[in-house]
Design an enzyme around this catalytic site. Structure first.
Site, PDB file in Angstrom:
ATOM      1  N   THR A  82      11.814   2.481   9.216  1.00  0.00           N
ATOM      2  CA  THR A  82      12.743   2.933   9.603  1.00  0.00           C
ATOM      3  C   THR A  82      12.181   3.810  10.526  1.00  0.00           C
ATOM      4  O   THR A  82      11.188   5.099  10.443  1.00  0.00           O
ATOM      5  CB  THR A  82      13.055   3.859   8.311  1.00  0.00           C
ATOM      6  OG1 THR A  82      11.982   4.251   7.492  1.00  0.00           O
ATOM      7  CG2 THR A  82      13.887   3.409   8.646  1.00  0.00           C
ATOM      8  N   ARG A 150       6.375   4.910  -3.326  1.00  0.00           N
ATOM      9  CA  ARG A 150       5.396   6.893  -2.811  1.00  0.00           C
ATOM     10  C   ARG A 150       4.225   6.287  -2.784  1.00  0.00           C
ATOM     11  O   ARG A 150       3.149   6.847  -3.159  1.00  0.00           O
ATOM     12  CB  ARG A 150       5.794   6.861  -4.119  1.00  0.00           C
ATOM     13  CG  ARG A 150       7.827   7.636  -4.075  1.00  0.00           C
ATOM     14  CD  ARG A 150       8.432   7.965  -4.915  1.00  0.00           C
ATOM     15  NE  ARG A 150       7.974   9.674  -5.739  1.00  0.00           N
ATOM     16  CZ  ARG A 150       7.819   9.509  -7.225  1.00  0.00           C
ATOM     17  NH1 ARG A 150       8.082   8.621  -7.659  1.00  0.00           N
ATOM     18  NH2 ARG A 150       7.795  10.610  -7.681  1.00  0.00           N
ATOM     19  N   VAL A 151       3.431   4.968  -2.840  1.00  0.00           N
ATOM     20  CA  VAL A 151       1.814   4.694  -2.393  1.00  0.00           C
ATOM     21  C   VAL A 151       1.609   5.513  -1.987  1.00  0.00           C
ATOM     22  O   VAL A 151       1.591   5.638  -0.606  1.00  0.00           O
ATOM     23  CB  VAL A 151       2.079   3.298  -3.264  1.00  0.00           C
ATOM     24  CG1 VAL A 151       2.209   2.674  -4.433  1.00  0.00           C
ATOM     25  CG2 VAL A 151       2.391   2.650  -2.133  1.00  0.00           C
ATOM     26  N   LYS A 202      12.426  12.168  -2.048  1.00  0.00           N
ATOM     27  CA  LYS A 202      11.116  11.318  -1.345  1.00  0.00           C
ATOM     28  C   LYS A 202      11.034  12.021  -0.042  1.00  0.00           C
ATOM     29  O   LYS A 202       9.197  12.049   0.113  1.00  0.00           O
ATOM     30  CB  LYS A 202      11.196   9.460  -1.459  1.00  0.00           C
ATOM     31  CG  LYS A 202      10.691   9.155   0.254  1.00  0.00           C
ATOM     32  CD  LYS A 202       9.421   8.556  -0.095  1.00  0.00           C
ATOM     33  CE  LYS A 202       9.110   8.931   1.342  1.00  0.00           C
ATOM     34  NZ  LYS A 202       7.244   7.851   0.713  1.00  0.00           N
ATOM     35  N   ASN A 206       6.928  14.359   1.419  1.00  0.00           N
ATOM     36  CA  ASN A 206       5.977  14.496   1.882  1.00  0.00           C
ATOM     37  C   ASN A 206       6.201  15.160   3.111  1.00  0.00           C
ATOM     38  O   ASN A 206       4.928  16.323   4.203  1.00  0.00           O
ATOM     39  CB  ASN A 206       6.334  13.307   2.976  1.00  0.00           C
ATOM     40  CG  ASN A 206       5.662  11.883   2.297  1.00  0.00           C
ATOM     41  OD1 ASN A 206       5.129  12.182   1.738  1.00  0.00           O
ATOM     42  ND2 ASN A 206       6.224  10.288   2.728  1.00  0.00           N
ATOM     43  N   HIS A 240      -8.161  30.184  -7.522  1.00  0.00           N
ATOM     44  CA  HIS A 240      -6.778  30.660  -8.361  1.00  0.00           C
ATOM     45  C   HIS A 240      -6.362  28.881  -9.187  1.00  0.00           C
ATOM     46  O   HIS A 240      -5.950  27.810  -8.634  1.00  0.00           O
ATOM     47  CB  HIS A 240      -6.246  31.107  -7.513  1.00  0.00           C
ATOM     48  CG  HIS A 240      -4.820  31.730  -7.623  1.00  0.00           C
ATOM     49  ND1 HIS A 240      -3.756  31.248  -8.445  1.00  0.00           N
ATOM     50  CD2 HIS A 240      -5.439  33.280  -8.533  1.00  0.00           C
ATOM     51  CE1 HIS A 240      -3.513  31.826  -8.972  1.00  0.00           C
ATOM     52  NE2 HIS A 240      -3.944  33.643  -8.921  1.00  0.00           N
ATOM     53  N   CYS A 256       4.153   8.271   7.364  1.00  0.00           N
ATOM     54  CA  CYS A 256       4.758   8.898   6.021  1.00  0.00           C
ATOM     55  C   CYS A 256       5.400  10.531   6.785  1.00  0.00           C
ATOM     56  O   CYS A 256       6.155  10.649   7.516  1.00  0.00           O
ATOM     57  CB  CYS A 256       4.852   8.972   5.316  1.00  0.00           C
ATOM     58  SG  CYS A 256       4.572   6.941   4.674  1.00  0.00           S
ATOM     59  N   LYS A 394     -12.963  16.556  10.666  1.00  0.00           N
ATOM     60  CA  LYS A 394     -12.737  16.481   8.703  1.00  0.00           C
ATOM     61  C   LYS A 394     -12.811  16.676   7.227  1.00  0.00           C
ATOM     62  O   LYS A 394     -13.081  16.362   6.452  1.00  0.00           O
ATOM     63  CB  LYS A 394     -12.298  14.318   8.429  1.00  0.00           C
ATOM     64  CG  LYS A 394     -11.593  14.153   9.353  1.00  0.00           C
ATOM     65  CD  LYS A 394     -10.173  14.448   9.422  1.00  0.00           C
ATOM     66  CE  LYS A 394      -9.261  14.033   8.611  1.00  0.00           C
ATOM     67  NZ  LYS A 394      -7.949  14.312   8.344  1.00  0.00           N
TER      68      LYS A 394
HETATM   69  N1  SAJ Z   1      -3.865  15.021   5.741  1.00  0.00           N
HETATM   70  C1  SAJ Z   1      -4.936  16.459   6.080  1.00  0.00           C
HETATM   71  N2  SAJ Z   1      -5.002  17.311   5.560  1.00  0.00           N
HETATM   72  C2  SAJ Z   1      -4.858  17.173   3.788  1.00  0.00           C
HETATM   73  C3  SAJ Z   1      -3.874  15.489   3.641  1.00  0.00           C
HETATM   74  C4  SAJ Z   1      -3.829  14.774   5.184  1.00  0.00           C
HETATM   75  O1  SAJ Z   1      -5.001  16.959   7.650  1.00  0.00           O
HETATM   76  O2  SAJ Z   1      -4.842  18.340   2.990  1.00  0.00           O
HETATM   77  C5  SAJ Z   1      -3.480  14.376   7.474  1.00  0.00           C
HETATM   78  C6  SAJ Z   1      -4.005  13.125   6.433  1.00  0.00           C
HETATM   79  O3  SAJ Z   1      -6.043  12.598   7.436  1.00  0.00           O
HETATM   80  C7  SAJ Z   1      -3.260  11.888   7.579  1.00  0.00           C
HETATM   81  C8  SAJ Z   1      -1.837  12.432   6.986  1.00  0.00           C
HETATM   82  O4  SAJ Z   1      -2.012  13.692   6.250  1.00  0.00           O
HETATM   83  O5  SAJ Z   1      -3.427  11.666   9.201  1.00  0.00           O
HETATM   84  C9  SAJ Z   1      -1.067  11.986   5.784  1.00  0.00           C
HETATM   85  O6  SAJ Z   1      -2.035  11.584   5.061  1.00  0.00           O
HETATM   86  P1  SAJ Z   1      -1.738  11.514   3.654  1.00  0.00           P
HETATM   87  O7  SAJ Z   1      -3.942  10.713   2.545  1.00  0.00           O
HETATM   88  O8  SAJ Z   1      -1.678  13.096   2.886  1.00  0.00           O
HETATM   89  O9  SAJ Z   1      -0.283  10.315   3.261  1.00  0.00           O
HETATM   90  P2  SAJ Z   1       0.014   9.156   3.437  1.00  0.00           P
HETATM   91  O10 SAJ Z   1       0.920   9.333   4.838  1.00  0.00           O
HETATM   92  O11 SAJ Z   1      -1.330   8.425   3.625  1.00  0.00           O
HETATM   93  O12 SAJ Z   1       0.614   8.667   2.017  1.00  0.00           O
HETATM   94  C10 SAJ Z   1       1.681   9.501   2.121  1.00  0.00           C
HETATM   95  C11 SAJ Z   1       1.747   9.557  -0.018  1.00  0.00           C
HETATM   96  N3  SAJ Z   1       2.794  10.996   0.027  1.00  0.00           N
HETATM   97  C12 SAJ Z   1       2.103  12.148  -0.862  1.00  0.00           C
HETATM   98  O13 SAJ Z   1       1.108  12.283  -1.524  1.00  0.00           O
HETATM   99  C13 SAJ Z   1       2.856  13.118  -1.345  1.00  0.00           C
HETATM  100  C14 SAJ Z   1       1.851   8.375  -0.296  1.00  0.00           C
HETATM  101  O14 SAJ Z   1       2.007   8.484  -1.659  1.00  0.00           O
HETATM  102  C15 SAJ Z   1       3.693   7.952  -0.278  1.00  0.00           C
HETATM  103  O15 SAJ Z   1       3.900   6.510  -0.483  1.00  0.00           O
HETATM  104  C16 SAJ Z   1       3.144   7.503   2.084  1.00  0.00           C
HETATM  105  O16 SAJ Z   1       3.235   9.056   2.366  1.00  0.00           O
HETATM  106  C17 SAJ Z   1       5.053   7.111   2.207  1.00  0.00           C
HETATM  107  O17 SAJ Z   1       4.650   6.369   2.107  1.00  0.00           O
HETATM  108  O18 SAJ Z   1       5.771   7.948   2.366  1.00  0.00           O
END
Ligand code: SAJ
Length: 423
Positions: A82, A150-151, A202, A206, A240, A256, A394
């Site tokens: 989407t 949500r994986v 959902k 995110n 904390h 996402c 990173k």
């Molecule tokens: N990121 C940061 N700092 C962080 C965590 C992530 O900069 O502390 C960045 C990552 O480098 C990346 C982006 O955020 O560029 C997203 O990465 P992510 O690992 O947070 O998530 P995704 O997009 O791989 O997967 C997310 C997950 N959602 C949550 O954890 C709430 C996953 O469970 C969902 O299924 C997926 O989105 C989705 O399909 O919606």
């Protein structure tokens, strides 16, 4: 039970294979002929741990095949992309065309599940009327459910089984039908609710993450202004029990976090202020990184730059909405640097697969994805420029050869200040 899965991408394919692994007859449908050919030759087209072995197992068992056309089945799962439209709202064209393609094969008592991420109220306002216009009464003839995926990419085969699952039905009967489908393999809790609550939940998961990352990214800029190490601050604050500051980085990517918040904003443009601001902060990170790459190159008096990692996060091959691409674009358009790009997970013509060749004589190495391969950067000795610097956005690099200095988002201010003293 027989299932048709519409869309064989990062979610649809693992989901199809997981159902098949649990004894369900699955037909996976995609519009891309190459994907169909590849899967029917028992070769996955995406990178995901455990997926290739699982495909081999289910094809061998005769429980999975890929096809261009849907077939009559008990349940249909829509897991198509989407994308975001120009005005930031959700483009439903693939969802609608998937639904239209199953309408001719749908029959009484079928369960139709939308897993694709959609704006709140889409099930009630768009999908339900589509089926009703073909004479079906939802909850009686057909069961319609939104069950958001949500994986976490990289850990999909585990999370599909053990994560909790939200089943948002149009009616109570729809929820029961949806639960029955997922009980095939889900060991986590299955939470039943209505469709619009499932849609919003959902998106909020995110959005929560995006807003929190924005807080840490903004904190990074503030700390560098005030000569404080942001990474130390985050570590201290997270001691904390009720604080969980996220990790700062070069921006937020993937299909996402960088997209879903817009689906909330587009339904409440006046009200969703914090969500929009967080998006803006995260979108500003590539230019912040670009600015600091320029500062660092000035400091080492060089113009040869190596980018390590183009994926949106570590240990995946997905480059959708990757901040690294935006940073590379900015560096190429706005400056005259010599840029080489390396990523062990991505095969594209502009990627140099050999890290030694990619870093030969570089003045600055910039790490933009947290792949495991970058934890210990070992370069051939004769390859190293003696002043070579590593900018690790990173905070992943633990060792990088004896002569290499590592700068993180936490120590940028310190390193750049040193330059002022030297001048
Ligand atoms: N990121 C940061 N700092 C962080 C965590 C992530 O900069 O502390 C960045 C990552 O480098 C990346 C982006 O955020 O560029 C997203 O990465 P992510 O690992 O947070 O998530 P995704 O997009 O791989 O997967 C997310 C997950 N959602 C949550 O954890 C709430 C996953 O469970 C969902 O299924 C997926 O989105 C989705 O399909 O919606």
């Amino acid at each position: 039970m027989k299932i048709n899965t519409m869309g064989l991408g990062y979610i649809g394919l693992p989901t199809s294979i997981m159902f098949a692994k649990h004894g369900v007859e699955v037909v996976g449908i995609d519009v891309n002929e190459k994907v169909i050919e590849s899967l029917n030759s028992v070769q996955i087209h995406i990178e995901e741990p455990g997926l290739q072995d699982a495909l081999e197992e289910v094809v061998e068992a005769g429980l999975f095949k890929a096809s261009l056309h849907p077939e009559p089945a008990d349940a249909f799962i829509v897991a198509v992309p989407t994308p975001r439209k120009q005005d930031q709202s959700c483009d439903l064209k693939y969802v609608i065309s998937a639904v239209e393609s199953i309408l001719p094969v749908v029959s009484q008592n079928n369960t139709i599940i939308i897993e694709s991420t959609i704006e709140p109220r889409t099930m009630d306002d768009v999908i339900k009327p589509l089926f009703e216009s073909h004479g079906y009464t939802i909850g009686e003839d057909l069961y319609l459910v939104h069950c958001p995926e949500r994986v976490l990419p990289g850990n999909i085969m585990y999370e599909l089984i053990y994560n909790n699952r939200i089943v948002g039905g149009i009616t109570e009967e729809c929820c029961i039908a949806g639960e029955k489908v997922y009980r095939t393999f889900v060991e986590g809790e299955i939470i039943k609710t209505d469709a619009k609550t499932a849609e919003m939940s959902k998106l909020m998961e995110n959005t929560y993450r995006d807003v929190n990352i924005a807080l840490s990214n903004e904190l990074t800029k503030i700390c560098n202004e005030l000569s404080i190490n942001v990474l130390d601050v985050i570590e201290m604050s997270n001691k904390h029990p009720r604080v969980n500051l996220h990790s700062p980085g070069p921006g937020v990517g993937g299909h996402c976090l960088a997209v879903d918040p817009y689906f909330v904003i587009s339904k409440a443009r006046e009200t969703a202020e914090l969500i929009q601001l967080s998006r803006d902060v995260n979108n500003s990170m590539p230019s912040y990184i670009e600015e600091n790459i320029v500062n660092l190159l000035n400091k080492v008096d060089g113009n040869k730059l190596t980018i390590l990692g183009v994926t949106y996060k570590g240990n995946v091959d997905d480059i959708r909405e990757s901040p690294a691409l935006e940073i590379i674009k900015r560096l190429s358009e706005n400056h005259d640097f010599q840029i080489t790009i390396h990523d062990p997970h991505v095969n594209l013509p502009y990627i140099e697969k050999d890290i030694n060749k990619a870093t030969a004589d570089a003045d600055l190495i910039v790490v933009l994805s947290d792949h495991n391969e970058f934890k210990n950067i070992e370069l051939e000795d004769n390859n190293q420029n003696k002043d070579m610097l590593v900018f690790d956005t990173k905070n992943i690099v633990k060792t990088a050869g004896e002569d290499l200095s590592i700068v993180t988002l936490g120590t940028l201010h310190e390193y750049l200040k040193k330059e002022l003293v030297l001048q």
